[in-house]
Design a protein around this motif. Sequence first.
Motif, PDB file in Angstrom:
ATOM      1  N   LEU A   2       0.810  -1.213   0.000  1.00  0.00           N
ATOM      2  CA  LEU A   2       0.000   0.000   0.000  1.00  0.00           C
ATOM      3  C   LEU A   2       0.845   1.265   0.000  1.00  0.00           C
ATOM      4  CD1 LEU A   2      -2.843  -0.977   2.473  1.00  0.00           C
ATOM      5  CD2 LEU A   2      -2.881  -1.118   0.005  1.00  0.00           C
ATOM      6  N   ALA A   3       2.104   1.133  -0.357  1.00  0.00           N
ATOM      7  CA  ALA A   3       2.974   2.306  -0.414  1.00  0.00           C
ATOM      8  C   ALA A   3       2.755   3.035  -1.729  1.00  0.00           C
ATOM      9  CB  ALA A   3       4.433   1.873  -0.298  1.00  0.00           C
ATOM     10  N   GLY A   4       3.089   4.274  -1.727  1.00  0.00           N
ATOM     11  CA  GLY A   4       2.996   5.054  -2.946  1.00  0.00           C
ATOM     12  C   GLY A   4       1.767   5.939  -2.953  1.00  0.00           C
ATOM     13  N   ARG A   5       1.573   6.602  -4.068  1.00  0.00           N
ATOM     14  CA  ARG A   5       0.471   7.550  -4.203  1.00  0.00           C
ATOM     15  C   ARG A   5      -0.814   6.843  -4.598  1.00  0.00           C
ATOM     16  NH1 ARG A   5       2.841  11.665  -8.292  1.00  0.00           N
ATOM     17  NH2 ARG A   5       0.628  11.776  -8.661  1.00  0.00           N
ATOM     18  N   MET A   6      -1.916   7.444  -4.227  1.00  0.00           N
ATOM     19  CA  MET A   6      -3.210   6.906  -4.596  1.00  0.00           C
ATOM     20  C   MET A   6      -3.550   7.333  -6.013  1.00  0.00           C
ATOM     21  SD  MET A   6      -6.925   7.104  -2.756  1.00  0.00           S
ATOM     22  CE  MET A   6      -6.339   8.397  -1.728  1.00  0.00           C
ATOM     23  N   TYR A  23     -12.353  -7.813 -16.190  1.00  0.00           N
ATOM     24  CA  TYR A  23     -10.934  -8.158 -16.115  1.00  0.00           C
ATOM     25  C   TYR A  23      -9.992  -7.148 -16.759  1.00  0.00           C
ATOM     26  CZ  TYR A  23     -13.121 -12.204 -14.249  1.00  0.00           C
ATOM     27  OH  TYR A  23     -13.897 -13.019 -13.475  1.00  0.00           O
ATOM     28  N   PRO A  24     -10.319  -6.542 -17.892  1.00  0.00           N
ATOM     29  CA  PRO A  24      -9.418  -5.504 -18.415  1.00  0.00           C
ATOM     30  C   PRO A  24      -9.293  -4.317 -17.455  1.00  0.00           C
ATOM     31  CG  PRO A  24     -10.882  -6.272 -20.144  1.00  0.00           C
ATOM     32  CD  PRO A  24     -11.377  -6.875 -18.858  1.00  0.00           C
ATOM     33  N   ARG A  25     -10.383  -3.929 -16.798  1.00  0.00           N
ATOM     34  CA  ARG A  25     -10.331  -2.805 -15.854  1.00  0.00           C
ATOM     35  C   ARG A  25      -9.512  -3.204 -14.627  1.00  0.00           C
ATOM     36  NH1 ARG A  25      -9.915   2.241 -16.053  1.00  0.00           N
ATOM     37  NH2 ARG A  25     -11.676   2.374 -17.428  1.00  0.00           N
ATOM     38  N   TYR A  26      -9.680  -4.444 -14.155  1.00  0.00           N
ATOM     39  CA  TYR A  26      -8.880  -4.905 -13.014  1.00  0.00           C
ATOM     40  C   TYR A  26      -7.393  -4.839 -13.346  1.00  0.00           C
ATOM     41  CZ  TYR A  26     -13.194  -7.033 -11.137  1.00  0.00           C
ATOM     42  OH  TYR A  26     -14.453  -7.273 -10.659  1.00  0.00           O
ATOM     43  N   ALA A  27      -7.033  -5.277 -14.541  1.00  0.00           N
ATOM     44  CA  ALA A  27      -5.621  -5.243 -14.956  1.00  0.00           C
ATOM     45  C   ALA A  27      -5.116  -3.810 -15.001  1.00  0.00           C
ATOM     46  CB  ALA A  27      -5.452  -5.922 -16.312  1.00  0.00           C
ATOM     47  N   ALA A  28      -5.931  -2.898 -15.530  1.00  0.00           N
ATOM     48  CA  ALA A  28      -5.529  -1.482 -15.593  1.00  0.00           C
ATOM     49  C   ALA A  28      -5.354  -0.911 -14.196  1.00  0.00           C
ATOM     50  CB  ALA A  28      -6.566  -0.673 -16.376  1.00  0.00           C
ATOM     51  N   LEU A  29      -6.235  -1.278 -13.278  1.00  0.00           N
ATOM     52  CA  LEU A  29      -6.109  -0.805 -11.897  1.00  0.00           C
ATOM     53  C   LEU A  29      -4.818  -1.314 -11.260  1.00  0.00           C
ATOM     54  CD1 LEU A  29      -9.784  -1.288 -10.691  1.00  0.00           C
ATOM     55  CD2 LEU A  29      -8.605   0.897 -10.942  1.00  0.00           C
ATOM     56  N   ARG A  30      -4.503  -2.587 -11.458  1.00  0.00           N
ATOM     57  CA  ARG A  30      -3.270  -3.134 -10.878  1.00  0.00           C
ATOM     58  C   ARG A  30      -2.043  -2.438 -11.434  1.00  0.00           C
ATOM     59  NH1 ARG A  30      -6.166  -7.899 -11.581  1.00  0.00           N
ATOM     60  NH2 ARG A  30      -4.998  -8.397 -13.466  1.00  0.00           N
ATOM     61  N   ALA A  50      -2.417  -9.189  -2.216  1.00  0.00           N
ATOM     62  CA  ALA A  50      -1.668  -8.952  -0.977  1.00  0.00           C
ATOM     63  C   ALA A  50      -2.168  -7.701  -0.254  1.00  0.00           C
ATOM     64  CB  ALA A  50      -0.173  -8.840  -1.270  1.00  0.00           C
ATOM     65  N   ASP A  51      -2.517  -6.673  -0.998  1.00  0.00           N
ATOM     66  CA  ASP A  51      -3.042  -5.449  -0.386  1.00  0.00           C
ATOM     67  C   ASP A  51      -4.419  -5.694   0.230  1.00  0.00           C
ATOM     68  OD1 ASP A  51      -0.765  -4.055  -1.161  1.00  0.00           O
ATOM     69  OD2 ASP A  51      -1.667  -3.448  -3.067  1.00  0.00           O
ATOM     70  N   ALA A  52      -5.270  -6.433  -0.475  1.00  0.00           N
ATOM     71  CA  ALA A  52      -6.601  -6.744   0.061  1.00  0.00           C
ATOM     72  C   ALA A  52      -6.492  -7.549   1.346  1.00  0.00           C
ATOM     73  CB  ALA A  52      -7.423  -7.497  -0.979  1.00  0.00           C
ATOM     74  N   VAL A  53      -5.597  -8.515   1.373  1.00  0.00           N
ATOM     75  CA  VAL A  53      -5.382  -9.309   2.584  1.00  0.00           C
ATOM     76  C   VAL A  53      -4.913  -8.413   3.726  1.00  0.00           C
ATOM     77  CG1 VAL A  53      -3.936 -11.118   3.620  1.00  0.00           C
ATOM     78  CG2 VAL A  53      -4.985 -11.483   1.382  1.00  0.00           C
TER      79      VAL A  53
END
Length: 65
Positions: A2-6, A23-30, A50-53
Amino acid sequence: MLAGRMSTISYDPFDPAVLADPYPRYAALRRAGAVHAVPSLGMKVVCRHADAVSVLRRPELFSSA
């Protein structure tokens, strides 16, 4: 984690195009970062496992209460 800018990438989980094929939007978000603001819903989204966990295991830190 969760480091870095939002990110301010546009994301609406209820958009019909996203619902039809998220799925394309999920990939773009990641690719764009770890945390994303969803102003229309007044919330933040994490999209990496890992961030969700990490968020789910620390409600004292990641709660709106």
